[in-house]
Design a protein around this motif. Structure first.
Motif, PDB file in Angstrom:
ATOM      1  N   GLU A  73     -14.998 -73.685  21.404  1.00  0.00           N
ATOM      2  CA  GLU A  73     -13.725 -73.553  21.558  1.00  0.00           C
ATOM      3  C   GLU A  73     -12.844 -72.444  21.176  1.00  0.00           C
ATOM      4  O   GLU A  73     -12.179 -71.832  21.553  1.00  0.00           O
TER       5      GLU A  73
ATOM      6  N   ASN B  57      -8.371 -80.326  18.344  1.00  0.00           N
ATOM      7  CA  ASN B  57      -7.902 -79.488  19.171  1.00  0.00           C
ATOM      8  C   ASN B  57      -6.566 -78.665  18.628  1.00  0.00           C
ATOM      9  O   ASN B  57      -6.402 -77.513  18.508  1.00  0.00           O
TER      10      ASN B  57
ATOM     11  N   TYR C 252      -3.704 -70.871  26.448  1.00  0.00           N
ATOM     12  CA  TYR C 252      -3.910 -72.293  26.920  1.00  0.00           C
ATOM     13  C   TYR C 252      -3.674 -72.453  28.588  1.00  0.00           C
ATOM     14  O   TYR C 252      -4.400 -73.290  29.040  1.00  0.00           O
TER      15      TYR C 252
ATOM     16  N   GLN D 179      -5.572 -75.206  29.758  1.00  0.00           N
ATOM     17  CA  GLN D 179      -5.844 -76.411  28.737  1.00  0.00           C
ATOM     18  C   GLN D 179      -3.945 -76.808  28.357  1.00  0.00           C
ATOM     19  O   GLN D 179      -3.751 -76.685  27.466  1.00  0.00           O
TER      20      GLN D 179
ATOM     21  N   ILE E 218      -3.567 -79.775  25.624  1.00  0.00           N
ATOM     22  CA  ILE E 218      -3.673 -78.949  24.252  1.00  0.00           C
ATOM     23  C   ILE E 218      -2.301 -78.298  24.028  1.00  0.00           C
ATOM     24  O   ILE E 218      -1.644 -78.419  22.791  1.00  0.00           O
TER      25      ILE E 218
END
Length: 226
Positions: free
Chosen positions: A71, A127, A177, A182, A185
Motif C-alpha cells: 500500500e 491505513n 487517495y 480510497q 481512508i
C-alpha cells in the motif's frame, strides 16, 4: 548529415527515457524500531516506555513493513504520477519511536504509540498508520520541489508556519487517495488530523478543501526554481 541527425535524435530519446525512468522510480522504505533513540529519550525526558509497547511494535513491524511494501509504495508511486517529479532520494529508513516526541521529517521519525493496542484501546488503523509514514516522507518530497514563494503561499502568508508547510502536502495526500478511490481512508486521515489539539492541521485542511486541492498540486507541478 543524416547519420548525424539520427545520432542526435537517439541521444535526445535516450535522455528523455532516462529522465522518465528517474521520475517514475518509487523510493524503497525500510521501517525499523528506533530502540536506541527511545532508550536515550526515556532517560533524558523520564518519559516511561512500557515493555508492552516495545513488544507490540516489534511484533507488528513485519506486518507494517509488508503493508507498506504494497500500500505504501502505491501511495508514493501515485504521488509521482500526479506531480510528475522524482523523490529526492531512492531509499528511506524510517525509525519508529514510542517516546513522547511527535512524528517529524527532519530528522525522519514516526511516532507509533497511537497505533498500539497496548498504548490505547482507541488506536488508529493500519491505513492511518501508513498515512503518517507517507505524510513525513511527502514532506521531504515537497521540500525538494516546491518553490519558497508561490501565489498560494503568498496568499496565506499570515498563517502559522505549521499550516503553511502542510497546505501542499495535504492537497497531494487528498489527490493520492482520491486517485486510488480510497475515500474512506482519506476521511479517516482528515479526521485524525483534525483531532490534534493545536488545531493547525485542521486549519490547513479547511484551506485545502476551500481552495481546492488541485490548485496546490498545480504549484507542485510547475517548473519553478526555489
Amino acid at each position: 548529415m543524416v547519420k548525424k541527425k539520427i545520432k542526435v535524435l537517439l541521444s535526445c530519446s535516450l535522455i528523455f527515457f532516462l529522465k522518465l525512468a528517474l521520475a517514475t522510480t518509487v523510493p524503497t522504505v525500510q521501517l525499523k524500531y528506533a530502540y536506541l533513540f527511545d532508550s536515550v529519550c526515556t532517560m533524558r525526558t523520564t518519559y516511561p516506555i512500557s515493555p508492552a509497547w516495545t513488544e507490540e511494535v516489534k511484533r507488528k513491524l513485519p506486518e507494517w513493513q509488508a503493508s507498506w511494501n504494497n500500500e505504501g509504495n502505491l501511495l508514493l508511486s501515485t504521488a509521482i504520477q500526479i506531480v510528475g517529479k522524482s523523490f529526492p532520494q531512492n531509499h528511506y529508513t524510517v525509525p519508529l519511536s514510542l517516546c513522547n516526541f511527535p512524528s517529524m521529517s527532519e530528522p525522519l521519525m514516526v511516532n507509533v504509540r497511537y497505533s498500539l493496542n497496548a498504548f490505547t484501546k482507541k488506536h488508529i488503523s493500519l491505513n492511518v498508520t501508513l498515512s503518517t509514514i507517507e505524510h513525513e516522507i511527502l514532506h521531504t518530497y515537497i521540500d525538494s520541489i516546491l518553490p519558497n514563494h508561490t501565489p498560494l503561499l503568498e496568499k496565506y502568508r499570515n498563517e502559522s508556519q505549521t499550516v503553511l508547510s502542510h497546505l501542499h502536502l495535504f492537497a497531494l495526500q487528498k489527490g493520492i487517495y482520491l486517485s486510488l478511490n480510497q475515500n474512506a481512508i482519506l476521511k479517516d486521515v482528515i479526521s485524525k488530523d483534525a483531532s490534534l489539539p493545536n488545531g493547525e492541521y485542521k486549519r490547513a485542511w479547511e484551506i485545502v478543501n476551500r481552495v481546492g486541492y488541485l490548485a496546490f498540486i498545480n504549484e507542485l507541478k510547475a517548473d519553478s526554481q526555489h
